[in-house]
Design a protein around this motif. Structure first.
Motif, short mmCIF file in Angstrom:
data_model
loop_
_atom_site.label_atom_id
_atom_site.label_comp_id
_atom_site.label_asym_id
_atom_site.label_seq_id
_atom_site.Cartn_x
_atom_site.Cartn_y
_atom_site.Cartn_z
N ARG A 346 57.07 -29.25 -107.78
CA ARG A 346 56.48 -28.35 -108.77
C ARG A 346 55.78 -29.12 -109.88
N GLU A 349 52.44 -30.29 -108.53
CA GLU A 349 51.51 -29.17 -108.39
C GLU A 349 51.02 -28.69 -109.75
N GLN A 350 51.91 -28.66 -110.74
CA GLN A 350 51.51 -28.22 -112.08
C GLN A 350 50.55 -29.21 -112.73
N ARG A 353 47.20 -28.78 -111.13
CA ARG A 353 46.56 -27.52 -111.54
C ARG A 353 46.04 -27.58 -112.98
N ARG A 359 42.87 -29.70 -105.97
CA ARG A 359 43.83 -28.72 -105.45
C ARG A 359 44.59 -29.36 -104.31
N VAL A 360 45.82 -28.90 -104.10
CA VAL A 360 46.62 -29.38 -102.99
C VAL A 360 46.15 -28.67 -101.72
N SER A 363 50.19 -30.71 -97.27
CA SER A 363 51.31 -31.58 -97.60
C SER A 363 52.32 -31.55 -96.46
N PHE A 422 50.70 -35.73 -99.86
CA PHE A 422 49.81 -34.66 -100.32
C PHE A 422 48.37 -35.04 -100.03
N LEU A 424 44.90 -34.05 -101.65
CA LEU A 424 44.30 -33.36 -102.78
C LEU A 424 42.80 -33.34 -102.56
#
Length: 428
Positions: A346, A349-350, A353, A359-360, A363, A422, A424
Motif C-alpha cells: 500500500r 502504491e500510494q 499515485r 501507474r502500477v 505485479s 512491480f 510501473l
C-alpha cells in the motif's frame, strides 16, 4: 564467552556516529557494549514472565539450566537452549527487539535449528506480547537515531556499514551471479543460478528492456543485472554509493565483455540526471526510508522518458505492521541495515499515485522463493565459515550473520515478509 570474541571500540578507531555514539564494526571485530549484559532486575523479571507465557503454547522446546523445560513442542520440534538465563532475560527486559538477537550473538542461547525456531516465533509475532502491553510500546521502544537518516551523506554511511564489509565475504555465500536479492524459481526447481537469472529477466521484462534501450539501474549490486541487460544489447548506466561494490562490479562487467555498454557511477539516486527508456531497481527501496520515499518515486518518474517503464523489486510487509514499527529501532538496524525500512504494498502504491505520473501496470509476489534463497545462503555461509574466518571475521560475526539470515528466512516462511516485482508504466 571469550573476551576476545566481543571487543570494544578501538581507541581512536572512528567506530562512532557523528554524534559520538559507538557503532558496531563487524569487519573490524568491534562490538561496543556487547560483552556486558545490561542490568535491570525489574525489567528482567517482567521479560521472564512474558517469555514463559509466550512459549507455553508454542510448538517448540526451551531448555533452561537445572532441567527446566518450557514450550508445547514434541521431540521433533525446534529446540532453544538457554545457557545463561540471567543475561538473556536482562537483555530482553532492557530492549527485547535488540536483546533477543544480541543474546544469540554472545551465546546466551543456542539452537541447532535456528530458522525453524525463529519461524515459530515469527508466526506468532503479533501475539507474543499481550495487547495491553503492546499499547505501551511507543513509550519504551527506542526510536531510530537521527544520525541514521538517509540524507545523501547518511545513506552513504549506512550503505558502507553493510555492503562494504567485504566483497569476498559476500562471494562466499552468494551464487555466481552475485545477486543479493531473491531468486524467482521455476516451479519445482531450487537451482539458485537459474532462479537469479529468471528474477533479473523478470525485472528487465517488466521495464521493457530491449536491444536499443538506455537503462538506468538504481543500486548496482555486483553488476549481475547490468551484465544481463547489456547482453540483451541495451546500454546501462548503473548507480551505486558503495565503493567496494563499484570496484567489483566493474571488474565483473569487464570480464563479461560488456564494459563498452555499461557505465557504473558512484552516485546517489537523487543526484542522477538524464532521461532513460527504462529504470530498474532491485531491493534498493528498503534502504531509502519513509521520509524519502516521495523523493525516490519522484526521481524514478523524473528520469523516465515518456512511454518508458520501471521494473521495481521490493521486499514488503503488511501495512499495519509498517505503521506499528516504522519509527522503532531494532536489531537489524543496529547490526545489519542501519536506516532501513521495509515498505508495504500500500505504501508503494500510494507513493506512486501521489508523487508520480506513473501507474502500477503489473505485479507479482514470490515470498516463498525468498525463503528458499535465504536458506541456501545460510547453508553456504555456515558450510564455508572457515573461508569467512580467514577474511578476519570473528565468531561473534558468525553468530550475527547466521541469525540475520535465519531471522529473514523465518519472516518469509510464515508470510510476515513478502517480495514483489512491480511494472510501473510512464506517461504515453
Amino acid at each position: 564467552m571469550r573476551r576476545d570474541e566481543v571487543s570494544t571500540v578501538h581507541a581512536g578507531g572512528g567506530a562512532t556516529t557523528r554524534s559520538g555514539r559507538p557503532l558496531p564494526r563487524p569487519n573490524e571485530g568491534v562490538w561496543p557494549g556487547l560483552a556486558t549484559a545490561p542490568h535491570s532486575p525489574w525489567r528482567a523479571w517482567i521479560a521472564e514472565q512474558l517469555f514463559r507465557r509466550a512459549v507455553r503454547t508454542l510448538p517448540l522446546r526451551v531448555e533452561l539450566p537445572g532441567g527446566v523445560r518450557l514450550g508445547a513442542g514434541g521431540p521433533d520440534s525446534p529446540l532453544m537452549r538457554v545457557h545463561r538465563p540471567g543475561a538473556f532475560f536482562h537483555r530482553l527486559g532492557v530492549d527485547a527487539k535488540i536483546g533477543f538477537g544480541e543474546s544469540y550473538m554472545v551465546g546466551d542461547w543456542t539452537s541447532s535449528a535456528i530458522a525453524d525456531l525463529l519461524s515459530v516465533f515469527a508466526a506468532r509475532l503479533t501475539t507474543l506480547v499481550p495487547p495491553r502491553l503492546q499499547a505501551l510500546r511507543r513509550w519504551v521502544e527506542r526510536p531510530q537515531p537521527s544520525s541514521e537518516r538517509n540524507t545523501v551523506a547518511g545513506a552513504r554511511e549506512n550503505i558502507h556499514r553493510h555492503y562494504d564489509l567485504s566483497n569476498d565475504l559476500f562471494a562466499t555465500f552468494l551464487d555466481e551471479t552475485m545477486s543479493y536479492s531473491s531468486a524467482l524459481f521455476e516451479a519445482g526447481s531450487t537451482d539458485l543460478v537459474a532462479g537469479q537469472l529468471r528474477k533479473i529477466d523478470g525485472v528487465l521484462d517488466y521495464a521493457g528492456v530491449r536491444a536499443d534501450s538506455h537503462v538506468l539501474e538504481i543500486g548496482t549490486g555486483w553488476g549481475g543485472l547490468a551484465i544481463r541487460a547489456a547482453q540483451r544489447g541495451a546500454r546501462v548506466t548503473s548507480l551505486t554509493i558503495s565503493p567496494e561494490q563499484k570496484r567489483l562490479a566493474e571488474q565483473r562487467i569487464a570480464e563479461a565483455g560488456v564494459a563498452d555498454r555499461v557505465q557504473v557511477l558512484l552516485r546517489d539516486y537523487r543526484e542522477a540526471q538524464g532521461q532513460y527508456d527504462a529504470v530498474v531497481s532491485v531491493e534498493m527501496i528498503e534502504a531509502v526510508g519513509a521520509e524519502y520515499w516521495p523523493t525516490y518515486f519522484g526521481t524514478l518518474d523524473r528520469l523516465l522518458k515518456p512511454g518508458g517503464r520501471v521494473g521495481l523489486q521490493a521486499i514488503t510487509m503488511p501495512h499495519d505492521r509498517l505503521l506499528a514499527t516504522r519509527d522503532s529501532y531494532g536489531w537489524v538496524h543496529k547490526y545489519v541495515f542501519p536506516g532501513g525500512l521495509i515498505p508495504s504494498v500500500r505504501a508503494i502504491e500510494q507513493n506512486v499515485r501521489f508523487h508520480t505520473g506513473l501507474r502500477v501496470a503489473e505485479s507479482r509476489s514470490f515470498g516463498g522463493d525468498y525463503a528458499e534463497t535465504l536458506r541456501q545462503w545460510r547453508e553456504r555461509f555456515v558450510d564455508r565459515w572457515e573461508q569467512v574466518a580467514e577474511l578476519g571475521f570473528d565468531d561473534t560475526f558468525r553468530r550475527m550473520w547466521e541469525f540475520y539470515l535465519a531471522y529473514s528466512e523465518a519472516g518469509f516462511r510464515v508470510g510476515y515478509l513478502d517480495v514483489r516485482q512491480f511494472a510501473l508504466a510512464g506517461r504515453p
